[in-house]
Each structure stands twice: as structure tokens, then as C-alpha cells.
Design an enzyme around this catalytic site. Structure first.
Site, PDB file in Angstrom:
ATOM      1  N   GLY A 159       0.816  -1.215   0.000  1.00 38.15           N
ATOM      2  CA  GLY A 159       0.000   0.000   0.000  1.00 38.15           C
ATOM      3  C   GLY A 159       0.847   1.262   0.000  1.00 38.15           C
ATOM      4  CG  ASP A 160       3.469   1.761   3.121  1.00 36.20           C
ATOM      5  OD1 ASP A 160       2.442   2.307   3.538  1.00 36.20           O
ATOM      6  OD2 ASP A 160       4.099   0.902   3.764  1.00 36.20           O
TER       7      ASP A 160
END
Length: 305
Positions: free
Chosen positions: A250-251
């Protein structure tokens, strides 16, 4: 300039065993230390595209020094506030099942946060970008996030927020440029169940009504949905591949999105690169290398809803 804030960074200790048995002596097949922490993951991905960033936050002890050495080897600028105690070590056990043991990290004193905030005020300039990723360190509360959101708004800085329900909702009134909940986090914010794309869009629109300019909802292997400030909705489908490690995906999506948006100002193109970056990290042990990200670009499908 891009600034990434990680209040509770970590060394992630990846350990692989063939068949882990609780309560028994287990032999490690392989092990490695990787940089951990959501903001630092953003810095790592940005560096793959030769986009500079400065990593901020708190760090301590011999583990903190080792973490700084790892960042410097990758030419990532940092300016941490030194604290007592040790930067945490998180254990990521890879066996038949993926198991994580995350440490708490050092407690932050009020004077240390104020030193950090003064440092940030001195650094920020108009049109900079601040990524505030992850949760509170011990000794902090949601007001500490709100102060950063307010500072970014006053200085016309792009504020990117990726955190839990309490911290995201407390900052919405300061109109963050982008927030990135995943599907479960979006459901948690509204205490509901989200299953369909229609559900995602419904609740992402509510976040926009509460102040978020753009909302990027990551859907894991199924891609992402983006609601933009100009009232457009884009849906991405991810590339097929074998899941190696979900940590940091997600980062990477967030960093890839902003890497493209900063250069092209195209939401559609930003979503494509973000989706490719997220998938590439999911297919890698650590944060993905650019070569793998580039190889997935043609496999990412984007359409407007």
C-alpha cells in the site's frame, strides 16, 4: 521537496522456516533485515524513480543507527530526532503461514515532539509534499497529527495521509490532498461492511464531503479505486503474480501514485503507476525495484467509471 514522516520506524527482520512448529526448536533457512515503517517505505519507492525525499521522525539506539546506515546506503536523506530507547525490531516469520510480531517502540516525550514540529516548520515551503504514514508512537495522540495537517494547510503544502480511522478522520477538516485507506480501513471508518465497488465509491465520496480532496482506496490484488478532486472516478485492475510479501504494498502504491502525479498531473497515469508499484512490492520480499514496476505497467488496466 518530499518529506516522509514515520514516527515509529522499524527494522523488519524477515525469517524463513520450512515448517514452523510452535513450542519446538525451529531452524532458520534464511534471514534478512529490511527498512521498516510506512513513511520509510514511501522514501524507498520514491528513490527507485530517483525522486528525492527527506525521512523524518524519531529514532533511537543501536537499531536506529543501523537503520540510518541502511538509508544512507540507498542515498535517502534523513533528519531524525534522537530519542531514548531502541528503534523497534519487527519479526516477519515466513513459513506455511505468514506471521508478524511487531514491537511497540520507544515512548516519545512532549519536548521531543515539539522539537520535531519546530524542525518541520523550518523545512516546509509552498508546494512541498508531506507524507504522514502509519500510526502514533507511544506518548503521542491525535492532536499531534492535526497540528501537522494544519501546518501543511497554512503553508500550502500537499498533505498525504495514510493512517488509521481515528487519525484520518481527525485531519479531514484540513483538506488533505490525498488519503489512502484500504478496503477494510474504509469500512472501519464508517463501521460498516464494504463488498462491492459501489460500496467503495459511496463511502469514499463521504470522505471527500468531510474534507479529503482525493481518495485512493487500495483493494489488494484487485487493484484500486480513485475518486479525484475534479469529480472523476477511476478503477484499476492489478497485474497477476505470486504474492511474496504484502508488507509495504500500500505504501508503494501511494508513492508510485505521487511520483507520477508530481510530474504529469494526470490522475489516470498516477493510478496506473501506483497500482503497478503496489503489485510489484507484493511480488517482492521488500520494496520493489523499478525494473519490476516498469515490467508490470502494460498489464495494468485503468478505466473511468
Amino acid at each position: 521537496m518530499n518529506f516522509t514522516i514515520t514516527f515509529n520506524p522499524a527494522l523488519d527482520y524477515f525469517v524463513k522456516t520450512n515448517d514452523f512448529e510452535e513450542g519446538e526448536l525451529n531452524r532458520i533457512e534464511s534471514e534478512t533485515f529490511l527498512i521498516g515503517g510506512k513513511g520509510l517505505n514511501v522514501s524507498l519507492l520514491l528513490s527507485e524513480f530517483e525522486i528525492p525525499s527527506c525521512a523524518l521522525g524519531f529514532i533511537g539506539g543501536f537499531t536506529g543507527n543501523y537503520l540510518k546506515d541502511l538509508l544512507e546506503k540507498q542515498s535517502i536523506q534523513h533528519d531524525f530526532i534522537e530519542v531514548e530507547g531502541q528503534t523497534r525490531i519487527n519479526v516477519k516469520l515466513k513459513s506455511k503461514k505468514e506471521t508478524e510480531l511487531n514491537a511497540s517502540g520507544p515512548k516519545i516525550q512532549r519536548v521531543q515532539y515539539e522539537n520535531f514540529f519546530d524542525q518541520l516548520k523550518q523545512k516546509l515551503k509552498k508546494d512541498d509534499t508531506v507524507f504522514l504514514s502509519g500510526n502514533l508512537a507511544q506518548g503521542m495522540d491525535s492532536k499531534d497529527y492535526e497540528k501537522i495537517a494544519e501546518l501543511c494547510q497554512k503553508n500550502e503544502v500537499n498533505f498525504i495521509l495514510d493512517s488509521n480511522r481515528e487519525l484520518v478522520t481527525s485531519c479531514l477538516s484540513y483538506r488533505p490532498f490525498l488519503i489512502k485507506p484500504n478496503q477494510q480501513e474504509l469500512a472501519d471508518i464508517f463501521n460498516t461492511v464494504i463488498i462491492t465497488d459501489k460500496d467503495v465509491i459511496k463511502y469514499a465520496k463521504r470522505l471527500q464531503q468531510q474534507g479529503a480532496q482525493n481518495v485512493l482506496v487500495s483493494l489488494g490484488a484487485d487493484g484500486a479505486i480513485l475518486l479525484t478532486s475534479d469529480r472523476k472516478i477511476y478503477r484499476s485492475k492489478s497485474a497477476p503474480g505470486q504474492l511474496v510479501n504484502s508488507v509495504g504494498a500500500g505504501d508503494s502504491m501511494l508513492a508510485g501514485f505521487m511520483a507520477e502525479y508530481q510530474s504529469s498531473k494526470s490522475f489516470k497515469d498516477a493510478l496506473k503507476l501506483g497500482t503497478a508499484a503496489g503489485a510489484a512490492t507484493a511480488f517482492s520480499l521488500g520494496i520493489a525495484e523499478r525494473k519490476l514496476i516498469d515490467s508490470l505497467m502494460d498489464k495494468i488496466k485503468i478505466h473511468e467509471l
